[in-house]
Scaffold this motif. Sequence first.
Motif, PDB file in Angstrom:
ATOM      1  N   MET A   4       4.401  -3.721  -6.884  1.00 56.59           N
ATOM      2  CA  MET A   4       3.155  -3.376  -7.542  1.00 56.59           C
ATOM      3  C   MET A   4       3.325  -2.116  -8.376  1.00 56.59           C
ATOM      4  O   MET A   4       4.211  -1.293  -8.133  1.00 56.59           O
ATOM      5  N   CYS A  22      -4.068  -1.711 -10.140  1.00 58.43           N
ATOM      6  CA  CYS A  22      -2.878  -2.190  -9.446  1.00 58.43           C
ATOM      7  C   CYS A  22      -2.513  -3.568  -9.987  1.00 58.43           C
ATOM      8  O   CYS A  22      -3.321  -4.492  -9.920  1.00 58.43           O
ATOM      9  N   SER A  23      -1.306  -3.674 -10.512  1.00 67.71           N
ATOM     10  CA  SER A  23      -0.814  -4.946 -11.035  1.00 67.71           C
ATOM     11  C   SER A  23       0.611  -5.170 -10.567  1.00 67.71           C
ATOM     12  O   SER A  23       1.310  -4.233 -10.193  1.00 67.71           O
ATOM     13  N   ALA A  24       1.058  -6.412 -10.608  1.00 69.41           N
ATOM     14  CA  ALA A  24       2.408  -6.756 -10.185  1.00 69.41           C
ATOM     15  C   ALA A  24       3.397  -6.541 -11.321  1.00 69.41           C
ATOM     16  O   ALA A  24       3.082  -6.766 -12.492  1.00 69.41           O
ATOM     17  N   VAL A  34      -4.470  -7.624  -1.203  1.00 70.26           N
ATOM     18  CA  VAL A  34      -4.008  -6.370  -1.779  1.00 70.26           C
ATOM     19  C   VAL A  34      -4.681  -5.202  -1.079  1.00 70.26           C
ATOM     20  O   VAL A  34      -5.893  -5.219  -0.869  1.00 70.26           O
TER      21      VAL A  34
END
Length: 124
Positions: A4, A22-24, A34
């Motif tokens: 992440m 929050c992103s991958a 998450v």
Amino acid sequence: QRHMVESGGGLVQSGGSLRLSCSASDGEFNVENVGWFRQSPGKEREFVAAVRWTGGNTQYSDSVKGRFTISRDDADKTVYLQMNNLKPEDTAVYSCAVHVGWDLQNNPFHYAGWGPGTQVTVFS
């Protein structure tokens, strides 16, 4: 390896607000729960909030309940943490991670794919 990535931290006065994202790292948004955690120097990682993959169920620590809101947007593949009425004790590095399962977990042991974190500093 997939992990992440957090953003949105900064310096804010007590009572102010910040919105963390929050992103991958691979740009995907899987069927994963998450969680947001925070850690201050000399302290263990502390659970903040979590959202289930369906987006409908959330969980918060007592210290942030009523002030923070976690949400997820499947369209932009991002989980957000809206932090309002920030206090100096909220100062920490905030990280997000994921875990697979039906029930939400608040123990960091269950999570994986930790991001590097984003610094949040609240001053009086």
